[in-house]
Every structure is written in structure tokens, then in C-alpha cells.
Design a protein around this motif. Structure first.
Motif, PDB file in Angstrom:
ATOM      1  N   ASN A  84      -6.616  -6.455 -12.407  1.00 34.72           N
ATOM      2  CA  ASN A  84      -6.571  -5.127 -11.429  1.00 34.72           C
ATOM      3  C   ASN A  84      -7.806  -5.601 -10.532  1.00 34.72           C
ATOM      4  OD1 ASN A  84      -6.220  -3.665 -14.346  1.00 34.72           O
ATOM      5  ND2 ASN A  84      -5.202  -2.873 -12.715  1.00 34.72           N
ATOM      6  N   TRP A  85      -7.736  -5.050  -9.438  1.00 32.36           N
ATOM      7  CA  TRP A  85      -8.503  -4.973  -8.308  1.00 32.36           C
ATOM      8  C   TRP A  85      -9.020  -3.497  -7.834  1.00 32.36           C
ATOM      9  CZ3 TRP A  85      -7.533  -3.276  -3.151  1.00 32.36           C
ATOM     10  CH2 TRP A  85      -6.354  -2.952  -2.883  1.00 32.36           C
ATOM     11  N   MET A  86     -10.203  -3.290  -7.431  1.00 32.92           N
ATOM     12  CA  MET A  86     -10.538  -1.935  -6.849  1.00 32.92           C
ATOM     13  C   MET A  86     -11.229  -2.057  -5.387  1.00 32.92           C
ATOM     14  SD  MET A  86     -13.057  -0.560  -9.677  1.00 32.92           S
ATOM     15  CE  MET A  86     -14.598  -1.809 -10.292  1.00 32.92           C
ATOM     16  N   ILE A  87     -11.767  -1.342  -4.751  1.00 35.66           N
ATOM     17  CA  ILE A  87     -12.630  -1.125  -3.782  1.00 35.66           C
ATOM     18  C   ILE A  87     -13.438   0.043  -4.089  1.00 35.66           C
ATOM     19  CG2 ILE A  87     -13.097  -0.844  -1.241  1.00 35.66           C
ATOM     20  CD1 ILE A  87     -10.442  -2.387  -0.727  1.00 35.66           C
ATOM     21  N   ASN A  88     -14.827  -0.160  -4.385  1.00 35.22           N
ATOM     22  CA  ASN A  88     -15.663   0.654  -4.605  1.00 35.22           C
ATOM     23  C   ASN A  88     -16.200   1.696  -3.445  1.00 35.22           C
ATOM     24  OD1 ASN A  88     -15.917  -1.365  -7.102  1.00 35.22           O
ATOM     25  ND2 ASN A  88     -15.532   0.708  -7.895  1.00 35.22           N
ATOM     26  N   SER A  89     -17.158   2.544  -3.704  1.00 30.51           N
ATOM     27  CA  SER A  89     -17.615   3.519  -2.714  1.00 30.51           C
ATOM     28  C   SER A  89     -18.645   2.664  -1.604  1.00 30.51           C
ATOM     29  CB  SER A  89     -18.324   4.518  -3.153  1.00 30.51           C
ATOM     30  OG  SER A  89     -19.339   4.109  -4.138  1.00 30.51           O
ATOM     31  N   ASP A  90     -19.229   1.138  -2.236  1.00 31.50           N
ATOM     32  CA  ASP A  90     -19.800   0.328  -1.350  1.00 31.50           C
ATOM     33  C   ASP A  90     -18.851  -0.391  -0.598  1.00 31.50           C
ATOM     34  OD1 ASP A  90     -18.716  -1.157  -3.467  1.00 31.50           O
ATOM     35  OD2 ASP A  90     -20.534  -1.731  -4.214  1.00 31.50           O
ATOM     36  N   LYS A  91     -17.827  -0.283  -0.608  1.00 33.44           N
ATOM     37  CA  LYS A  91     -16.623  -0.864   0.137  1.00 33.44           C
ATOM     38  C   LYS A  91     -16.449  -2.302  -0.091  1.00 33.44           C
ATOM     39  CE  LYS A  91     -15.266   2.528   2.924  1.00 33.44           C
ATOM     40  NZ  LYS A  91     -14.917   2.375   4.425  1.00 33.44           N
ATOM     41  N   LYS A  92     -16.703  -2.750  -1.448  1.00 33.44           N
ATOM     42  CA  LYS A  92     -16.831  -3.999  -1.958  1.00 33.44           C
ATOM     43  C   LYS A  92     -15.624  -4.085  -2.959  1.00 33.44           C
ATOM     44  CE  LYS A  92     -21.515  -5.617  -1.542  1.00 33.44           C
ATOM     45  NZ  LYS A  92     -21.569  -5.775  -0.177  1.00 33.44           N
ATOM     46  N   LEU A  93     -14.850  -5.138  -2.627  1.00 32.42           N
ATOM     47  CA  LEU A  93     -13.708  -5.431  -3.566  1.00 32.42           C
ATOM     48  C   LEU A  93     -14.141  -6.281  -4.771  1.00 32.42           C
ATOM     49  CD1 LEU A  93      -9.977  -6.416  -2.512  1.00 32.42           C
ATOM     50  CD2 LEU A  93     -11.128  -7.721  -4.241  1.00 32.42           C
ATOM     51  N   ARG A  94     -13.726  -5.651  -5.958  1.00 33.22           N
ATOM     52  CA  ARG A  94     -13.933  -6.150  -7.242  1.00 33.22           C
ATOM     53  C   ARG A  94     -12.704  -6.360  -7.997  1.00 33.22           C
ATOM     54  NH1 ARG A  94     -18.433  -2.792  -5.915  1.00 33.22           N
ATOM     55  NH2 ARG A  94     -20.460  -3.704  -6.435  1.00 33.22           N
ATOM     56  N   PHE A  95     -12.855  -7.501  -8.911  1.00 27.81           N
ATOM     57  CA  PHE A  95     -11.616  -7.617  -9.921  1.00 27.81           C
ATOM     58  C   PHE A  95     -12.020  -7.091 -11.104  1.00 27.81           C
ATOM     59  CE2 PHE A  95     -10.215 -11.642  -7.551  1.00 27.81           C
ATOM     60  CZ  PHE A  95      -9.279 -10.843  -6.588  1.00 27.81           C
ATOM     61  N   ILE A  96     -11.151  -6.767 -12.069  1.00 33.80           N
ATOM     62  CA  ILE A  96     -11.234  -6.275 -13.256  1.00 33.80           C
ATOM     63  C   ILE A  96     -10.357  -6.987 -14.011  1.00 33.80           C
ATOM     64  CG2 ILE A  96     -11.368  -4.070 -14.873  1.00 33.80           C
ATOM     65  CD1 ILE A  96     -11.190  -2.445 -12.181  1.00 33.80           C
ATOM     66  N   GLU A  97     -11.049  -7.448 -15.340  1.00 40.81           N
ATOM     67  CA  GLU A  97      -9.977  -8.204 -16.567  1.00 40.81           C
ATOM     68  C   GLU A  97      -9.664  -7.036 -17.382  1.00 40.81           C
ATOM     69  OE1 GLU A  97      -7.718  -9.373 -18.430  1.00 40.81           O
ATOM     70  OE2 GLU A  97      -8.313 -11.306 -17.481  1.00 40.81           O
ATOM     71  N   ILE A 152       0.825  -1.073  -0.051  1.00 37.28           N
ATOM     72  CA  ILE A 152       0.093  -0.135  -0.005  1.00 37.28           C
ATOM     73  C   ILE A 152       1.062   1.161  -0.161  1.00 37.28           C
ATOM     74  CG2 ILE A 152      -1.701   1.242   1.408  1.00 37.28           C
ATOM     75  CD1 ILE A 152      -2.784  -1.301   2.245  1.00 37.28           C
ATOM     76  N   ALA A 153       0.843   1.895  -1.052  1.00 40.18           N
ATOM     77  CA  ALA A 153       1.868   2.946  -1.293  1.00 40.18           C
ATOM     78  C   ALA A 153       1.392   4.357  -0.578  1.00 40.18           C
ATOM     79  CB  ALA A 153       2.122   3.473  -2.627  1.00 40.18           C
ATOM     80  N   ASP A 154       0.030   4.610  -0.400  1.00 41.06           N
ATOM     81  CA  ASP A 154      -0.314   6.197   0.190  1.00 41.06           C
ATOM     82  C   ASP A 154      -1.263   5.650   1.361  1.00 41.06           C
ATOM     83  OD1 ASP A 154       0.682   7.571  -1.937  1.00 41.06           O
ATOM     84  OD2 ASP A 154      -1.089   6.847  -3.146  1.00 41.06           O
ATOM     85  N   ALA A 155      -1.418   6.878   2.126  1.00 44.05           N
ATOM     86  CA  ALA A 155      -2.009   6.660   3.437  1.00 44.05           C
ATOM     87  C   ALA A 155      -3.607   6.533   3.402  1.00 44.05           C
ATOM     88  CB  ALA A 155      -1.821   7.824   4.505  1.00 44.05           C
ATOM     89  N   GLN A 156      -4.171   6.964   2.052  1.00 42.10           N
ATOM     90  CA  GLN A 156      -5.407   7.156   2.163  1.00 42.10           C
ATOM     91  C   GLN A 156      -5.798   6.890   0.637  1.00 42.10           C
ATOM     92  OE1 GLN A 156      -7.742  10.468   3.601  1.00 42.10           O
ATOM     93  NE2 GLN A 156      -8.711   9.223   4.786  1.00 42.10           N
ATOM     94  N   TYR A 157      -6.978   6.332   0.283  1.00 46.05           N
ATOM     95  CA  TYR A 157      -7.354   6.280  -1.094  1.00 46.05           C
ATOM     96  C   TYR A 157      -8.940   6.658  -1.225  1.00 46.05           C
ATOM     97  CZ  TYR A 157      -3.289   3.941  -1.951  1.00 46.05           C
ATOM     98  OH  TYR A 157      -1.778   3.518  -1.837  1.00 46.05           O
ATOM     99  N   TYR A 158      -9.240   7.095  -2.455  1.00 43.64           N
ATOM    100  CA  TYR A 158     -10.742   7.348  -2.844  1.00 43.64           C
ATOM    101  C   TYR A 158     -11.134   6.032  -3.503  1.00 43.64           C
ATOM    102  CZ  TYR A 158     -14.345   9.120  -5.715  1.00 43.64           C
ATOM    103  OH  TYR A 158     -15.508   9.454  -6.145  1.00 43.64           O
ATOM    104  N   CYS A 159     -12.436   5.792  -2.779  1.00 48.22           N
ATOM    105  CA  CYS A 159     -13.054   4.674  -3.409  1.00 48.22           C
ATOM    106  C   CYS A 159     -14.198   5.214  -4.220  1.00 48.22           C
ATOM    107  CB  CYS A 159     -14.002   3.979  -2.096  1.00 48.22           C
ATOM    108  SG  CYS A 159     -12.767   3.218  -0.713  1.00 48.22           S
ATOM    109  N   THR A 160     -13.776   4.547  -5.437  1.00 47.23           N
ATOM    110  CA  THR A 160     -14.268   5.143  -6.801  1.00 47.23           C
ATOM    111  C   THR A 160     -15.760   4.630  -6.809  1.00 47.23           C
ATOM    112  OG1 THR A 160     -12.269   5.130  -7.817  1.00 47.23           O
ATOM    113  CG2 THR A 160     -14.380   5.391  -9.080  1.00 47.23           C
ATOM    114  N   ALA A 199      -5.810   8.941  -4.471  1.00 46.26           N
ATOM    115  CA  ALA A 199      -5.499   8.061  -5.478  1.00 46.26           C
ATOM    116  C   ALA A 199      -6.872   7.283  -5.464  1.00 46.26           C
ATOM    117  CB  ALA A 199      -4.479   7.464  -5.427  1.00 46.26           C
ATOM    118  N   HIS A 200      -7.441   6.692  -6.731  1.00 45.44           N
ATOM    119  CA  HIS A 200      -8.310   5.701  -6.664  1.00 45.44           C
ATOM    120  C   HIS A 200      -7.814   4.358  -5.896  1.00 45.44           C
ATOM    121  CE1 HIS A 200     -10.880   7.909  -9.485  1.00 45.44           C
ATOM    122  NE2 HIS A 200      -9.844   8.351 -10.185  1.00 45.44           N
ATOM    123  N   CYS A 201      -8.474   3.830  -5.226  1.00 50.31           N
ATOM    124  CA  CYS A 201      -8.231   2.593  -4.716  1.00 50.31           C
ATOM    125  C   CYS A 201      -8.288   1.517  -5.804  1.00 50.31           C
ATOM    126  CB  CYS A 201      -9.156   2.217  -3.464  1.00 50.31           C
ATOM    127  SG  CYS A 201      -8.754   0.780  -2.549  1.00 50.31           S
TER     128      CYS A 201
END
Length: 165
Positions: free
Chosen positions: A131-144, A56-64, A114-116
Motif C-alpha cells: 500500500n501507499w498513502m499520502i499523509n497530512s504532511d503531504k509525504k508519500l509513504r509505503f505500508i507493508e 485515480i478514481a475520485d476527484a479529491q482525497y483526504y490526507c490522513t 476517501a483516504h488517500c
């Protein structure tokens, strides 16, 4: 003769996501590095390899918000690129999508995080990077990134050994 690009703004279709493309009045959700670790452990627990590492590079991220993430992914046009062994393969697709999200964060003037969204390596299924992301609903999703598909972690996803954001 040097072209004046400012005069062509009306006909220019931006490649990158630009602020204001998504819902204007969405609540901004941020997440700390510690919260990311907790969500990854909770949502991927038994899928993680024994030697798993999370950087984890940064202290805080934006959940898109998911709708905004879809817009950035679509504008990346990665689904139109051709996979080329050892030149532009799965890890390269994943890094380019990460770069698109970094560019979107850079261009956004209303927030400074930065975007999470990051890159993940593992048996997804078989040796693969996506790729993976955590969205504003706090769910982790994968992206192909090779086909723009967004999905929840699957039963077949396992032995995840490295994630970075």
C-alpha cells in the motif's frame, strides 16, 4: 433466538477505525488528483517504470494524519493473518487494507472524502504489491500490510508499474 446486538455495545471491540479515535481538532488536509500525480512524480520519479500507470478514481482525497493512519492499520489486524500463495498473498493483503481505509472513511460523518491510500505494484523489492498513502504532511509513504510497517520509499524500491487510489 435472534441476538440483540445493540445490548452488547459496551463489550464490543470494533474491528474498524471509528470517528473520534484520532486527534479531535486536527486540520483536515485534502488533495486533488492532479496534486497526487505531481507528488507521485516528485517523490517516486526515478522509481517509476517506463510503462507506469496511475489510476485515480475520485476527484479529491483526504490526507490522513499519520497517527490516524497507524490506528486504522493497527485495527485492521492484518499483521495477524497468514500469507497463503495464490489465495491470500501480497496483493490480497494490500486490497484488504485499502478496504479497511474505505470502511473508515464510510464511518466518518465529519467529512465526505476517501483516504488517500491505495495499492502499488512493482519491485518493492522483487515483484510485490503493498500500500501507499499520502499523509497530512503531504509525504508519500509505503505500508507493508503483512506486518503494519510504514516507511518512506527506499533505494531498493523500483520499477513501479501500477498504482491505484
Amino acid at each position: 433466538m435472534k441476538k440483540n446486538y445493540n445490548s452488547d455495545k459496551a463489550s464490543f471491540e470494533p474491528m474498524w477505525y471509528t470517528p473520534g479515535d484520532g486527534p479531535a481538532n486536527t486540520n483536515k488536509v485534502y488533495i486533488s488528483g492532479q496534486e497526487i500525480r505531481q507528488l507521485v512524480a516528485a517523490q517516486l520519479g526515478n522509481k517509476l517504470a517506463r510503462n507506469f500507470a496511475l489510476y485515480i478514481a475520485d476527484a479529491q482525497y483526504y490526507c490522513t494524519p499519520l497517527l490516524d493512519a497507524k490506528s486504522i492499520i493497527k485495527k485492521s489486524k492484518l499483521d495477524r493473518k497468514r500469507w497463503t500463495a495464490e489465495k491470500f498473498d501480497c496483493d490480497d493483503f494490500a486490497h484488504v487494507l485499502k478496504a479497511n481505509f474505505a470502511e473508515a472513511a464510510y464511518k466518518n460523518g465529519s467529512r465526505r472524502k476517501a483516504h488517500c491510500l491505495g495499492v502499488v505494484w512493482g519491485s518493492l523489492p522483487g515483484p510485490h504489491a503493498i500500500n501507499w498513502m499520502i499523509n497530512s504532511d503531504k509525504k508519500l509513504r509505503f505500508i507493508e500490510p503483512q506486518n503494519d510497517r510504514i516507511f518512506m520509499p527506499r533505494r531498493t524500491d523500483k520499477d513501479i508499474y501500477f498504482m491505484l487510489v
